[in-house]
Design a protein around this motif. Structure first.
Motif, PDB file in Angstrom:
ATOM      1  N   ALA A  98       0.824  -1.210   0.000  1.00  0.00           N
ATOM      2  CA  ALA A  98       0.000   0.000   0.000  1.00  0.00           C
ATOM      3  C   ALA A  98       0.858   1.260   0.000  1.00  0.00           C
ATOM      4  O   ALA A  98       0.576   2.222  -0.727  1.00  0.00           O
ATOM      5  N   ASN A  99       1.914   1.254   0.814  1.00  0.00           N
ATOM      6  CA  ASN A  99       2.791   2.422   0.869  1.00  0.00           C
ATOM      7  C   ASN A  99       3.491   2.637  -0.481  1.00  0.00           C
ATOM      8  O   ASN A  99       3.567   3.759  -0.985  1.00  0.00           O
ATOM      9  N   GLY A 100       4.003   1.559  -1.072  1.00  0.00           N
ATOM     10  CA  GLY A 100       4.683   1.676  -2.354  1.00  0.00           C
ATOM     11  C   GLY A 100       3.751   2.098  -3.472  1.00  0.00           C
ATOM     12  O   GLY A 100       4.112   2.939  -4.315  1.00  0.00           O
ATOM     13  N   ALA A 101       2.538   1.541  -3.517  1.00  0.00           N
ATOM     14  CA  ALA A 101       1.591   1.870  -4.581  1.00  0.00           C
ATOM     15  C   ALA A 101       1.127   3.310  -4.494  1.00  0.00           C
ATOM     16  O   ALA A 101       0.867   3.959  -5.522  1.00  0.00           O
ATOM     17  N   GLU A 102       0.994   3.827  -3.282  1.00  0.00           N
ATOM     18  CA  GLU A 102       0.556   5.207  -3.128  1.00  0.00           C
ATOM     19  C   GLU A 102       1.641   6.196  -3.548  1.00  0.00           C
ATOM     20  O   GLU A 102       1.364   7.219  -4.171  1.00  0.00           O
ATOM     21  N   ARG A 103       2.899   5.866  -3.234  1.00  0.00           N
ATOM     22  CA  ARG A 103       3.980   6.824  -3.493  1.00  0.00           C
ATOM     23  C   ARG A 103       4.554   6.697  -4.898  1.00  0.00           C
ATOM     24  O   ARG A 103       4.972   7.691  -5.501  1.00  0.00           O
ATOM     25  N   TRP A 104       4.607   5.477  -5.434  1.00  0.00           N
ATOM     26  CA  TRP A 104       5.201   5.258  -6.755  1.00  0.00           C
ATOM     27  C   TRP A 104       4.282   4.371  -7.603  1.00  0.00           C
ATOM     28  O   TRP A 104       4.646   3.245  -7.967  1.00  0.00           O
ATOM     29  N   PRO A 105       3.076   4.867  -7.921  1.00  0.00           N
ATOM     30  CA  PRO A 105       2.108   4.019  -8.639  1.00  0.00           C
ATOM     31  C   PRO A 105       2.619   3.542  -9.993  1.00  0.00           C
ATOM     32  O   PRO A 105       2.278   2.440 -10.436  1.00  0.00           O
ATOM     33  N   ASP A 106       3.431   4.350 -10.674  1.00  0.00           N
ATOM     34  CA  ASP A 106       3.917   3.961 -12.000  1.00  0.00           C
ATOM     35  C   ASP A 106       5.028   2.912 -11.933  1.00  0.00           C
ATOM     36  O   ASP A 106       5.332   2.276 -12.949  1.00  0.00           O
ATOM     37  N   GLU A 107       5.633   2.749 -10.758  1.00  0.00           N
ATOM     38  CA  GLU A 107       6.752   1.818 -10.619  1.00  0.00           C
ATOM     39  C   GLU A 107       6.450   0.643  -9.707  1.00  0.00           C
ATOM     40  O   GLU A 107       7.328  -0.176  -9.445  1.00  0.00           O
ATOM     41  N   ILE A 108       5.217   0.560  -9.215  1.00  0.00           N
ATOM     42  CA  ILE A 108       4.938  -0.432  -8.186  1.00  0.00           C
ATOM     43  C   ILE A 108       5.128  -1.856  -8.709  1.00  0.00           C
ATOM     44  O   ILE A 108       5.550  -2.753  -7.961  1.00  0.00           O
ATOM     45  N   GLY A 109       4.874  -2.089 -10.003  1.00  0.00           N
ATOM     46  CA  GLY A 109       5.111  -3.418 -10.542  1.00  0.00           C
ATOM     47  C   GLY A 109       6.574  -3.817 -10.450  1.00  0.00           C
ATOM     48  O   GLY A 109       6.913  -4.938 -10.049  1.00  0.00           O
ATOM     49  N   LEU A 110       7.471  -2.901 -10.822  1.00  0.00           N
ATOM     50  CA  LEU A 110       8.907  -3.147 -10.720  1.00  0.00           C
ATOM     51  C   LEU A 110       9.318  -3.334  -9.265  1.00  0.00           C
ATOM     52  O   LEU A 110      10.084  -4.262  -8.937  1.00  0.00           O
ATOM     53  N   LEU A 111       8.817  -2.476  -8.384  1.00  0.00           N
ATOM     54  CA  LEU A 111       9.186  -2.551  -6.971  1.00  0.00           C
ATOM     55  C   LEU A 111       8.722  -3.867  -6.351  1.00  0.00           C
ATOM     56  O   LEU A 111       9.446  -4.461  -5.536  1.00  0.00           O
ATOM     57  N   GLN A 112       7.536  -4.324  -6.730  1.00  0.00           N
ATOM     58  CA  GLN A 112       7.036  -5.601  -6.221  1.00  0.00           C
ATOM     59  C   GLN A 112       7.916  -6.755  -6.691  1.00  0.00           C
ATOM     60  O   GLN A 112       8.233  -7.667  -5.931  1.00  0.00           O
ATOM     61  N   ARG A 113       8.292  -6.723  -7.969  1.00  0.00           N
ATOM     62  CA  ARG A 113       9.132  -7.803  -8.497  1.00  0.00           C
ATOM     63  C   ARG A 113      10.514  -7.798  -7.846  1.00  0.00           C
ATOM     64  O   ARG A 113      11.034  -8.857  -7.472  1.00  0.00           O
ATOM     65  N   LEU A 114      11.097  -6.609  -7.678  1.00  0.00           N
ATOM     66  CA  LEU A 114      12.400  -6.529  -7.024  1.00  0.00           C
ATOM     67  C   LEU A 114      12.322  -7.024  -5.583  1.00  0.00           C
ATOM     68  O   LEU A 114      13.239  -7.699  -5.091  1.00  0.00           O
ATOM     69  N   GLY A 115      11.218  -6.709  -4.909  1.00  0.00           N
ATOM     70  CA  GLY A 115      11.044  -7.192  -3.544  1.00  0.00           C
ATOM     71  C   GLY A 115      10.920  -8.703  -3.480  1.00  0.00           C
ATOM     72  O   GLY A 115      11.520  -9.361  -2.615  1.00  0.00           O
ATOM     73  N   ALA A 116      10.138  -9.274  -4.397  1.00  0.00           N
ATOM     74  CA  ALA A 116       9.964 -10.735  -4.419  1.00  0.00           C
ATOM     75  C   ALA A 116      11.277 -11.437  -4.740  1.00  0.00           C
ATOM     76  O   ALA A 116      11.609 -12.469  -4.138  1.00  0.00           O
ATOM     77  N   GLU A 117      12.033 -10.891  -5.689  1.00  0.00           N
ATOM     78  CA  GLU A 117      13.320 -11.484  -6.030  1.00  0.00           C
ATOM     79  C   GLU A 117      14.287 -11.400  -4.857  1.00  0.00           C
ATOM     80  O   GLU A 117      15.042 -12.347  -4.582  1.00  0.00           O
ATOM     81  N   ASN A 118      14.259 -10.287  -4.147  1.00  0.00           N
ATOM     82  CA  ASN A 118      15.126 -10.145  -2.971  1.00  0.00           C
ATOM     83  C   ASN A 118      14.721 -11.130  -1.880  1.00  0.00           C
ATOM     84  O   ASN A 118      15.570 -11.715  -1.199  1.00  0.00           O
ATOM     85  N   PHE A 119      13.422 -11.320  -1.710  1.00  0.00           N
ATOM     86  CA  PHE A 119      12.903 -12.243  -0.695  1.00  0.00           C
ATOM     87  C   PHE A 119      13.375 -13.670  -0.973  1.00  0.00           C
ATOM     88  O   PHE A 119      13.827 -14.393  -0.072  1.00  0.00           O
ATOM     89  N   ASP A 120      13.291 -14.069  -2.241  1.00  0.00           N
ATOM     90  CA  ASP A 120      13.763 -15.400  -2.617  1.00  0.00           C
ATOM     91  C   ASP A 120      15.273 -15.517  -2.415  1.00  0.00           C
ATOM     92  O   ASP A 120      15.774 -16.547  -1.928  1.00  0.00           O
ATOM     93  N   ALA A 121      16.028 -14.472  -2.799  1.00  0.00           N
ATOM     94  CA  ALA A 121      17.484 -14.491  -2.638  1.00  0.00           C
ATOM     95  C   ALA A 121      17.869 -14.513  -1.167  1.00  0.00           C
ATOM     96  O   ALA A 121      18.859 -15.157  -0.782  1.00  0.00           O
ATOM     97  N   PHE A 122      17.094 -13.832  -0.343  1.00  0.00           N
ATOM     98  CA  PHE A 122      17.302 -13.836   1.106  1.00  0.00           C
ATOM     99  C   PHE A 122      17.275 -15.279   1.609  1.00  0.00           C
ATOM    100  O   PHE A 122      18.188 -15.724   2.321  1.00  0.00           O
ATOM    101  N   GLN A 123      16.242 -16.010   1.238  1.00  0.00           N
ATOM    102  CA  GLN A 123      16.115 -17.391   1.699  1.00  0.00           C
ATOM    103  C   GLN A 123      17.225 -18.263   1.130  1.00  0.00           C
ATOM    104  O   GLN A 123      17.778 -19.119   1.844  1.00  0.00           O
ATOM    105  N   ARG A 124      17.575 -18.066  -0.138  1.00  0.00           N
ATOM    106  CA  ARG A 124      18.655 -18.863  -0.730  1.00  0.00           C
ATOM    107  C   ARG A 124      19.976 -18.625  -0.011  1.00  0.00           C
ATOM    108  O   ARG A 124      20.747 -19.562   0.231  1.00  0.00           O
TER     109      ARG A 124
END
Length: 469
Positions: A98-124
């Motif tokens: 919600a915070n990301g979508a409100e502040r950077w609506p045009d980039e939220i797709g990229l930010l979500q993907r970068l977050g998910a990739e980081n989350f997976d890399a964190f676990q790896r």
């Protein structure tokens, strides 16, 4: 004639509570590395031995095993926020969708993907380096206690599903399958969310760094950074360090660059942990899973079980002290501990009389946009990642990657978002800062009471400075 019931003294349940963070008070806590007493040289100096600093050192060695890396920590690794948080690990790098979508609506797709990739890399990386910190993707339940909180959950589920996050609504009956409290009416379950042991994470990162040849100096405060010298010079009480590059991972403590002095403010957060509960006590509150719980209000609680069946109960009060004070003594606040104990009893009357074993506080590095920021100084030889605002367990790894990309001069996708390219709006100086924080806290509390944002909060929203948790 019947006796009049006496009000419960919730303070009595705190009578034997240790003032130390539950996670840090263990025999497995490592012995500190020696303080720096001799001048040193290195390729990369990392200031700060919390998550962000240790991830930076570890990933730097992973990128270049021959790099000479020195971590300098003013106390012991994990002493501050990294060892005192609740162990909630979010896939988001923007303090929630919600915070990301409100502040950077045009980039939220990229930010979500970068977050998910980081989350997976964190676990790896945890698997790669053998870091046993109890990481489990157990999910999170957000619970609503008022009609207006419940009314906001369908929109949150729709936003999550629209951006690739799995989330579903829980009615009262379904919520009771996760946790049973007379105060919580409905909920939202988000499965892709993790819990972990904060201290074991920081100790595991520390051990992995040492295994790769990273040097760590603890009980060594960096008092000055000379950005005009070549190489860079860092001064400590007993020695001087010269470094080709410097990464600043100092959390809320003095960032060593004057430009950052108004970028963050210290917010004190507090938590309690109960004595271990029996299976019968856990059954009484219907909590059989390993999921974490957060409440939907502005003044929210975060709640979870530990490996030995204690309940951690934290949040609600977010205290700012005039002048941005960061005194260690302020991490103990009896008034807040009493409030938390009372609220715990109201939420779980089935656990009446259960004592608390630990009561502690920590400092959150809050920004005006509620998530991390990064940048460089000294013509790219100094990088920083700061302002994780209380949801940085996972995002600190992303911040470490960003710092290394900046120092290496790489043009990576991680550096594309405006969140990285543009700094947050600074906080005003005192006394305006203090008055603004207090007005915001009061307004948020009123919104929790009646469900309406007042003129002050709506003005902050229009300026892009709104706070929602």
């Amino acid at each position: 004639m019947t006796d009049t019931p006496q009000p419960t003294d919730h303070r009595a349940r705190l009578s034997h509570a240790s003032p130390a963070a539950f996670w840090l008070e263990r025999d497995e806590r490592p012995e500190p590395q020696p303080r720096l007493t001799q001048d040193a040289r290195c390729d990369l100096a990392v200031v700060g031995g919390g998550y962000a600093g240790l991830w930076t050192a570890l990933l730097a060695k992973q990128r270049d095993p021959g790099l000479d890396v020195l971590v300098i920590e003013q106390a012991t690794c994990g002493h501050a926020a990294s060892g005192r948080n609740g162990g909630f690990c979010s896939p988001s790098v923007t303090h929630g969708l919600a915070n990301g979508a409100e502040r950077w609506p045009d980039e939220i797709g990229l930010l979500q993907r970068l977050g998910a990739e980081n989350f997976d890399a964190f676990q790896r990386d945890l698997d790669t380096f053998g870091i046993d910190c109890g990481f489990v993707r157990s999910g999170k339940v957000t619970v609503a206690a008022t009609p207006w909180q419940s009314a906001g959950l369908p929109a949150a589920v729709e936003l999550a599903n629209r951006h690739g996050e799995k989330a579903r609504l829980l009615d009262t009956r379904e919520l009771r399958e996760y946790v049973d409290s007379p105060l919580w009416k409905t909920g939202m379950f988000t499965p892709d969310y993790a819990l972990l042991d904060p201290a074991r994470l920081v100790w595991g990162l520390r051990r992995a760094c040492l295994d790769l040849g990273v040097r760590i100096a603890e009980h060594t405060e960096v008092t000055d950074l000379d950005t005009r010298s070549h190489p860079l010079r860092l001064r400590t009480p007993y020695a001087e360090v010269t470094a080709k590059r410097v990464a600043l991972a100092t959390n809320i403590y003095r960032p060593l660059l004057r430009r950052l002095s108004l970028s963050m403010l210290p917010v004190y957060d507090y938590a309690l942990v109960t004595d271990p509960l029996t299976d019968e006590q856990l059954a009484a509150i219907g909590w059989q899973g390993a999921h974490g719980i957060t409440t939907a209000g502005n003044q929210f609680h975060y709640v979870r079980k530990t490996d030995d069946n204690r309940i951690l109960w934290g949040g609600y009060d977010a205290i700012y002290h005039y002048g941005s004070s960061t005194q260690e003594s302020l991490t103990q606040r009896p008034a807040t501990f009493t409030t938390l104990a009372r609220q715990f009893a109201e939420t779980f009357p089935q656990l009446d009389g259960v004592p608390f074993s630990h009561a502690w506080g920590g400092i959150i590095d809050s920004t005006t946009r509620f998530c991390m920021f990064s940048g460089t100084a000294a013509r790219g030889r100094v990088a920083y990642a700061l302002g994780f605002t209380g949801l940085g367990v996972g995002a600190t790894r992303y911040g470490a990657e960003v710092m290394l990309d900046l120092l290496d001069g790489r043009n990576t996708e991680r550096l594309r978002p405006a969140m990285i390219r543009r700094p947050p709006v600074p906080f005003p100086p005192e006394p305006i800062r203090y008055l603004g924080v207090q007005a915001t806290r009061l307004s948020l509390a009123r919104e929790d009471t009646h469900g309406r944002r007042n003129l002050w909060l709506r003005t902050l929203d229009r300026l892009g400075l709104g706070f929602d948790s």
